[in-house]
Design a protein around this motif. Structure first.
Motif, mmCIF file in Angstrom:
data_model
loop_
_atom_site.group_PDB
_atom_site.id
_atom_site.type_symbol
_atom_site.label_atom_id
_atom_site.label_comp_id
_atom_site.label_asym_id
_atom_site.label_seq_id
_atom_site.Cartn_x
_atom_site.Cartn_y
_atom_site.Cartn_z
ATOM 1 N N ARG A 80 41.723 33.683 30.412
ATOM 2 C CA ARG A 80 40.588 34.598 30.583
ATOM 3 C C ARG A 80 40.963 35.780 31.468
ATOM 4 O O ARG A 80 40.567 36.918 31.213
ATOM 5 C CB ARG A 80 39.406 33.851 31.196
ATOM 6 N N GLN A 81 41.752 35.501 32.526
ATOM 7 C CA GLN A 81 42.156 36.588 33.396
ATOM 8 C C GLN A 81 43.063 37.566 32.669
ATOM 9 O O GLN A 81 42.982 38.781 32.877
ATOM 10 C CB GLN A 81 42.872 36.032 34.636
ATOM 11 N N ARG A 82 43.905 37.059 31.785
ATOM 12 C CA ARG A 82 44.757 37.958 31.000
ATOM 13 C C ARG A 82 43.935 38.796 30.024
ATOM 14 O O ARG A 82 44.277 39.954 29.755
ATOM 15 C CB ARG A 82 45.820 37.152 30.246
ATOM 16 N N VAL A 83 42.854 38.216 29.486
ATOM 17 C CA VAL A 83 41.969 39.004 28.620
ATOM 18 C C VAL A 83 41.336 40.140 29.423
ATOM 19 O O VAL A 83 41.243 41.279 28.955
ATOM 20 C CB VAL A 83 40.885 38.112 27.988
ATOM 21 N N ALA A 84 40.913 39.835 30.662
ATOM 22 C CA ALA A 84 40.334 40.881 31.514
ATOM 23 C C ALA A 84 41.358 41.972 31.803
ATOM 24 O O ALA A 84 41.020 43.165 31.811
ATOM 25 C CB ALA A 84 39.825 40.262 32.819
ATOM 26 N N LEU A 85 42.602 41.592 32.026
ATOM 27 C CA LEU A 85 43.655 42.588 32.244
ATOM 28 C C LEU A 85 43.888 43.408 30.986
ATOM 29 O O LEU A 85 44.063 44.634 31.043
ATOM 30 C CB LEU A 85 44.952 41.887 32.661
ATOM 31 N N ALA A 86 43.908 42.735 29.828
ATOM 32 C CA ALA A 86 44.127 43.446 28.567
ATOM 33 C C ALA A 86 43.021 44.471 28.322
ATOM 34 O O ALA A 86 43.276 45.586 27.849
ATOM 35 C CB ALA A 86 44.192 42.444 27.418
ATOM 36 N N ARG A 87 41.788 44.101 28.642
ATOM 37 C CA ARG A 87 40.667 45.030 28.458
ATOM 38 C C ARG A 87 40.831 46.268 29.338
ATOM 39 O O ARG A 87 40.458 47.376 28.941
ATOM 40 C CB ARG A 87 39.352 44.312 28.785
ATOM 41 N N SER A 88 41.405 46.085 30.534
ATOM 42 C CA SER A 88 41.622 47.241 31.405
ATOM 43 C C SER A 88 42.788 48.104 30.925
ATOM 44 O O SER A 88 42.804 49.311 31.140
ATOM 45 C CB SER A 88 41.866 46.777 32.844
ATOM 46 N N LEU A 89 43.768 47.477 30.280
ATOM 47 C CA LEU A 89 44.946 48.218 29.811
ATOM 48 C C LEU A 89 44.661 49.076 28.591
ATOM 49 O O LEU A 89 45.331 50.092 28.368
ATOM 50 C CB LEU A 89 46.066 47.231 29.452
ATOM 51 N N ILE A 90 43.704 48.672 27.787
ATOM 52 C CA ILE A 90 43.532 49.257 26.460
ATOM 53 C C ILE A 90 43.249 50.752 26.496
ATOM 54 O O ILE A 90 43.623 51.495 25.600
ATOM 55 C CB ILE A 90 42.406 48.507 25.694
ATOM 56 N N ARG A 91 42.602 51.227 27.598
ATOM 57 C CA ARG A 91 42.244 52.642 27.682
ATOM 58 C C ARG A 91 43.342 53.497 28.295
ATOM 59 O O ARG A 91 43.206 54.709 28.391
ATOM 60 C CB ARG A 91 40.969 52.823 28.506
ATOM 61 N N ASP A 92 44.433 52.885 28.755
ATOM 62 C CA ASP A 92 45.528 53.605 29.404
ATOM 63 C C ASP A 92 45.021 54.455 30.564
ATOM 64 O O ASP A 92 45.199 55.680 30.598
ATOM 65 C CB ASP A 92 46.265 54.490 28.387
ATOM 66 N N PRO A 93 44.371 53.823 31.569
ATOM 67 C CA PRO A 93 43.811 54.580 32.696
ATOM 68 C C PRO A 93 44.902 55.073 33.637
ATOM 69 O O PRO A 93 46.060 54.657 33.567
ATOM 70 C CB PRO A 93 42.918 53.548 33.385
ATOM 71 N N ALA A 94 44.503 55.935 34.567
ATOM 72 C CA ALA A 94 45.450 56.450 35.559
ATOM 73 C C ALA A 94 45.621 55.487 36.724
ATOM 74 O O ALA A 94 46.686 55.435 37.345
ATOM 75 C CB ALA A 94 44.981 57.805 36.077
ATOM 76 N N VAL A 95 44.562 54.723 37.052
ATOM 77 C CA VAL A 95 44.574 53.818 38.197
ATOM 78 C C VAL A 95 43.947 52.492 37.789
ATOM 79 O O VAL A 95 42.912 52.463 37.111
ATOM 80 C CB VAL A 95 43.787 54.404 39.398
ATOM 81 N N TYR A 96 44.576 51.400 38.208
ATOM 82 C CA TYR A 96 44.046 50.066 37.960
ATOM 83 C C TYR A 96 43.523 49.499 39.281
ATOM 84 O O TYR A 96 44.252 49.476 40.282
ATOM 85 C CB TYR A 96 45.126 49.137 37.415
ATOM 86 N N LEU A 97 42.291 49.017 39.277
ATOM 87 C CA LEU A 97 41.666 48.423 40.452
ATOM 88 C C LEU A 97 41.398 46.951 40.155
ATOM 89 O O LEU A 97 40.738 46.623 39.165
ATOM 90 C CB LEU A 97 40.363 49.139 40.794
ATOM 91 N N LEU A 98 41.895 46.066 41.014
ATOM 92 C CA LEU A 98 41.764 44.625 40.790
ATOM 93 C C LEU A 98 41.146 43.977 42.033
ATOM 94 O O LEU A 98 41.718 44.050 43.125
ATOM 95 C CB LEU A 98 43.130 43.998 40.494
ATOM 96 N N ASP A 99 39.982 43.356 41.848
ATOM 97 C CA ASP A 99 39.237 42.771 42.964
ATOM 98 C C ASP A 99 39.396 41.254 42.967
ATOM 99 O O ASP A 99 38.692 40.545 42.248
ATOM 100 C CB ASP A 99 37.760 43.149 42.850
ATOM 101 N N GLU A 100 40.337 40.753 43.767
ATOM 102 C CA GLU A 100 40.625 39.325 43.896
ATOM 103 C C GLU A 100 40.640 38.616 42.537
ATOM 104 O O GLU A 100 39.926 37.638 42.323
ATOM 105 C CB GLU A 100 39.612 38.657 44.835
ATOM 106 N N PRO A 101 41.464 39.085 41.599
ATOM 107 C CA PRO A 101 41.408 38.543 40.244
ATOM 108 C C PRO A 101 41.929 37.116 40.114
ATOM 109 O O PRO A 101 41.686 36.468 39.095
ATOM 110 C CB PRO A 101 42.293 39.515 39.448
ATOM 111 N N LEU A 102 42.640 36.604 41.117
ATOM 112 C CA LEU A 102 43.243 35.281 40.990
ATOM 113 C C LEU A 102 42.523 34.221 41.816
ATOM 114 O O LEU A 102 42.967 33.071 41.858
ATOM 115 C CB LEU A 102 44.719 35.332 41.425
ATOM 116 N N SER A 103 41.423 34.576 42.454
ATOM 117 C CA SER A 103 40.783 33.651 43.390
ATOM 118 C C SER A 103 40.194 32.429 42.701
ATOM 119 O O SER A 103 39.983 31.398 43.350
ATOM 120 C CB SER A 103 39.697 34.376 44.186
#
Length: 392
Positions: free
Chosen positions: A157-180
């Motif tokens: 599920r966490q990898r799906v969340a990362l994939a969703r953030s990657l799809i738009r090719d943003p300039a900055v990635y913000l991750l809020d305690e994604p592994l907790s």
């Protein structure tokens, strides 16, 4: 890609200031970690970068552009939430593609039936399908594209969340305690996956955590926060080797840095009743600062433990209180004999213990007498009152 600049940034909720005036520059393509205990303000700082929380004072810049008043969409950022925030009714493919669907969303798509048909049409577009397949392959999700989130493990599920953030090719990635929310094994795997992802996409990552292991292993730069105040900003090595104060010293490291309170006299430095041989010059430098008290910081791996009958310089009588056998190394917690009411700082203050990290198995048991020692050139010096690092 932007360089992120904080210029006197602060945040208050009414009379409560959660981020005090902060200045820093984060170079493009860095992996910045916001590290600190719960409630220190790190998630608030991340939300200010994202545009989800207003900045009370100061300026936040992406390169030369002040972004204080820009909406999150106009900042070209991606946000990975602690709770994954996946849509349970959508399959993995639709979750990943959701940002692209929204980029192509029009007002008439709110019309019942029309909206559903439009979303399916966007998903089937060759350019969208190609991006989804490429991102899924990058994060090893190809075999799960037709599953729903409930059929996935936490790491998937966490990898799906990362994939969703990657799809738009943003300039900055913000991750809020994604592994907790992950167990220890998955956390280790995902740390490696996120580090590899950063190396592959070569974009700026800003990552929030209270786990100093994540910060030290993943970050290229770390901001250590406590009570809304930046305690130190630097590389992992700088923060570990040269902590700015006793808070950083005892927060970074596992076990944390030992901090001993010492008193300077004519014959040298004393820790409790124990004179540190060879410390006369150091004691003179302490006294020249206008005080007789100083704090000595020593990392656990710099402390040696010897049998109770050992002789030699800088050996202090102690007693074993904790022994943790970890296979390749052993963590030994000990209490100093004859230190009376000597105060210690940070994690050690709650139990009165100090710690040594030793290689391999160590034939020690709880309550064994021993002698501990360290070299003065391995010491980090801290002011007795302020706790700030000083040079002697």
């Amino acid at each position: 890609m932007p360089t992120i600049t904080f210029n006197g940034v602060s945040k208050s909720f009414g009379a409560n200031t959660v981020i005090k005036e902060f200045n820093a520059e984060v170079p493009d393509k860095d992996f910045l970690v916001l590290l600190g205990p719960s409630g220190c303000g790190k998630s608030t700082m991340l939300r200010m970068i994202a545009g989800l929380t207003e900045i009370t004072a100061g300026e936040l810049r992406f390169d030369d552009t002040v972004v204080n008043d820009l909406s999150p969409k106009r900042r070209n950022i991606a946000f990975v939430f602690q709770s994954y925030a996946l849509y349970p009714h959508m399959k993995v493919r639709s979750n990943i593609a959701f940002p692209l669907v929204m980029d192509n969303f029009r007002w008439w798509h709110h019309i019942p039936i029309v909206g559903g048909l439009a979303r399916r049409a966007i998903l089937k577009r060759p350019d969208v399908a190609e991006k989804v397949d490429a991102v899924a392959a990058m994060l090893e999700l190809t075999d799960y594209l037709d599953r729903r989130p409930k059929a996935l493990s936490g790491g998937q599920r966490q990898r799906v969340a990362l994939a969703r953030s990657l799809i738009r090719d943003p300039a900055v990635y913000l991750l809020d305690e994604p592994l907790s929310n992950l167990d220890a094994k998955l956390r280790s795997q995902m740390r490696a996956a996120i580090s590899a992802l950063h190396a592959r996409v070569r974009k700026t990552f800003v990552y929030v955590t209270h786990d100093q292991v994540e910060a030290m292993t993943m970050g290229t730069r770390i901001i250590v926060l406590n009570d809304g105040v930046v305690q130190q900003y630097g590389t992992p090595k700088e923060i570990y080797d040269r902590p700015a104060n006793t808070f950083v010293a005892t927060f970074i490291g596992s076990p944390p840095m030992n901090v001993f309170l010492a008193e300077a006299g004519a014959d040298g430095l004393r820790v409790g009743d124990h004179l540190l041989p060879g410390s006369r010059d150091a004691a003179e430098r302490v006294i020249s600062r206008g005080s007789t008290m100083i704090r000595l910081g020593v990392r656990a791996e710099k402390i040696a433990i010897h049998p109770a009958d050992a002789t030699g310089e800088n050996l202090i009588e102690a007693r074993v209180a904790v022994v943790e056998h970890l296979g390749a190394e052993t963590i030994v917690g000990f209490a100093l004999e004859g230190t009376g009411s000597v105060n210690v700082v940070g994690a050690a203050s709650t139990s009165g213990l100090f710690y040594a990290r030793l290689t391999g198995e160590v034939p020690l048991s709880v309550n064994d007498p021993c002698r501990v020692g360290f070299e003065l050139d391995a010491v980090t010096w801290f002011d007795h009152e302020s706790g700030r690092r000083v040079e002697l």
